[in-house]
Motif scaffolding. Structure first.
Motif, PDB file in Angstrom:
ATOM      1  N   SER A 170       0.754  -0.786  -0.304  1.00 32.97           N
ATOM      2  CA  SER A 170       0.189  -0.274  -0.179  1.00 32.97           C
ATOM      3  C   SER A 170       0.901   1.055  -0.005  1.00 32.97           C
ATOM      4  N   ALA A 171       2.321   0.917   0.558  1.00 32.81           N
ATOM      5  CA  ALA A 171       3.174   2.672   0.167  1.00 32.81           C
ATOM      6  C   ALA A 171       3.374   2.774  -1.460  1.00 32.81           C
ATOM      7  N   GLN A 172       3.336   1.830  -2.073  1.00 31.65           N
ATOM      8  CA  GLN A 172       3.724   2.225  -3.966  1.00 31.65           C
ATOM      9  C   GLN A 172       1.979   3.078  -4.098  1.00 31.65           C
ATOM     10  N   PRO A 173       2.531   4.047  -4.922  1.00 31.49           N
ATOM     11  CA  PRO A 173       1.262   5.295  -5.289  1.00 31.49           C
ATOM     12  C   PRO A 173       0.480   4.442  -6.251  1.00 31.49           C
ATOM     13  N   ALA A 174      -1.157   4.797  -5.771  1.00 28.83           N
ATOM     14  CA  ALA A 174      -2.052   4.595  -6.528  1.00 28.83           C
ATOM     15  C   ALA A 174      -2.407   4.971  -8.286  1.00 28.83           C
ATOM     16  N   GLY A 175      -1.998   5.750  -8.021  1.00 28.84           N
ATOM     17  CA  GLY A 175      -1.672   7.153  -9.637  1.00 28.84           C
ATOM     18  C   GLY A 175      -0.859   5.808 -10.274  1.00 28.84           C
TER      19      GLY A 175
END
Length: 503
Positions: A170-175
């Motif tokens: 979840s630290a990876q950007p949702a974008g």
């Protein structure tokens, strides 16, 4: 995590990392995500390393064959190497602990072109993949996977592994959602078809990875950044190398062999590569494209300023500051960056079709244009060939760059004969040091030697090289590629004995 894991069946597979790691047994072949320090699994390898350490304390054997996209990070390569958990590794590495054990002969290592890994796996050359451990940034309601900051060989591991462990970070950007292009049109010979990509920014696949849900044995929730180092500011030597290349590109434009937008750029990782990219921006180039493996800070800066309008790669390898910039302006990068599997980013057919300009670092070059990019003194691996050979052999130009000396002048990076050959003279078109640039196109071996010595060698070593070449031309048995065989590697031998190449 409810927003990240939207498939109810896969959500039911969520478990701690240590339970997931229990699915990996001694002797297995494990395909893990990760490419140049990004998109690697953060939790399962650490749990696996602890499990292996406990097994060894009980006197049990426990080691694995580890396959990845490229290098990973201390939480994977370093942790597993430290506990003796790797007995075979490919295709590229950069971890100090892993490298030391390889060079001590404790771990078998296969250095291989990155563009060949997926097809070798499909051919069955590397054995059956038992388990895939893949980081993603999310799971869609239909079970498809949103890739993370690297794609690498993840498609192949997911397709071929018997079991799959998914880490959702979840630290990876949702974008990142929608930035990827996963092509599912490859096939085995003799049923291959042309890959329908004719421009770097073409999208020929779909944004998501597929996985058979029945193969997924565990889903692990994580929240952690990629472990990427900071890049040093370009030094004077790097800037001079960059200036020589920019001047060369302007010469090629004047000769009408290149257009104002050049051709798609491929750039290796490192400070010199960043300096070259900055030189292109400062030199007034614009409207460029990139078809490469890794987008690092120098290229990100060119995309930010629209010096590069489209960049295709398989991974984002950014410093912490680069990550902040990427996340802050992700909408800008979303429309300009395409992340693909490395079997596409490094595919010979596409590199040749697009006419890529390859710019890669090297350890040393010899006077005839052979390049060593992987070994010290021909015996100790540094990182690996990576994708440089995929681009050098098939690109429009194959440029190799290095300072002319190393170790405060104790080593000449231009030598009579390289101690290890990664790129033969047949695949090298341009050699650049801070001293100058050698254009090797259309030259015979002896012509190449004169150009390399005159333009690229450091003044402290140039007379020694000229003396060697003149005596070789006089005394060599053959006169096509003159060498004094008893002396050709004496520079390296001298360095191993007294710590310098000069007599």
């Amino acid at each position: 995590m409810e927003k990240r894991i939207q498939n109810s069946y896969l959500a039911s597979k969520v478990m701690p990392a240590d339970r997931a790691a229990a699915e990996i047994l001694p002797g297995m072949i494990v395909g893990m995500s990760g490419f140049t320090g990004s998109g690697y699994p953060k939790a399962v390898p650490l749990a696996l390393a602890a499990r292996i350490e406990d097994a060894h304390a009980r006197g049990e054997k426990f080691a694995l064959r580890i396959l990845t996209g490229a290098s990973t990070a201390p939480e994977l390569d370093g942790a597993l190497a430290k506990v003796g958990g790797i007995d075979f590794r490919l295709p590229y590495q950069s971890d100090p602990e892993l490298r030391a054990r390889i060079n001590r002969g404790e771990i078998e290592y296969m250095d291989i072109h990155l563009g060949q890994v997926a097809q070798y796996t499909w051919f069955g050359f590397l054995g059956k993949i038992d388990v895939a451990v893949i980081e993603v940034s999310g799971i869609l309601p239909d079970g498809r996977l949103i890739p993370s900051t690297s794609v690498g060989n993840n498609k192949t591991w997911l397709d071929l592994a018997d079991k799959v462990i998914i880490e959702v970070n979840s630290a990876q950007p949702a974008g990142l959602n929608g930035m990827h292009d996963i092509y599912y049109g490859t096939a085995l010979p003799p049923d291959r078809q042309p890959i329908p990509l004719v421009r770097p920014g073409d999208r020929i696949g779909e944004p998501y990875l597929r996985v058979d849900p029945s193969k997924v044995v565990a889903v692990v929730e994580t929240h952690g950044p990629d472990r990427l180092g900071r890049f040093a500011q370009p030094d004077d030597s790097s800037i001079r190398i960059a200036n020589h290349l920019v001047e060369f590109f302007r010469h090629e434009i004047a000769k009408e062999r290149l257009g104002q937008q050049l051709l798609p750029l491929q750039s290796g990782v490192g400070n010199i590569a960043n300096a070259v990219l900055s030189g292109l921006r400062d030199g007034g180039f614009e409207g460029l494209t990139a078809f490469t493996e890794v987008i690092q800070d120098g290229m990100l800066d060119l995309i930010r300023t629209d010096t590069i309008r489209t960049a295709s790669a398989t991974a984002l390898s950014l410093s912490p500051e680069g990550v902040e910039e990427f996340n802050r302006n992700i909408d800008h990068y979303h429309s300009r960056v395409v992340l693909r599997p490395q079997e596409i980013s490094n595919h010979a057919e596409l590199v040749r079709r697009l006419g890529c300009i390859a710019i890669n670092g090297m350890v040393e070059a010899d006077i005839y244009g052979n390049v060593n990019s992987t070994h010290v003194a021909g015996t100790s691996i540094i990182n690996g060939i990576g994708g440089s050979g995929d681009f050098a052999r098939n690109g429009f130009l194959a440029c190799f760059v290095t300072p002319s000396t190393a170790k405060n002048g104790a080593i000449s990076c231009i030598v009579p004969m390289v101690s290890h050959v990664d790129h033969t003279e047949h695949d090298v078109t341009v050699i650049v040091t801070e001293q100058g640039l050698a254009d090797l196109r259309g030259l015979s071996p002896k012509q190449r030697a004169r150009v390399v010595i005159d333009n690229c060698a450091h003044p402290d070593y140039r007379p020694l090289l000229q003396d060697y070449f003149e005596r070789a031309c006089r005394d060599s048995v053959g006169k096509h590629t003159p060498h004094l065989l008893g002396e050709a590697l004496s520079w390296h031998q001298r360095f191993t004995e007294i710590g310098r190449m000069k007599p």
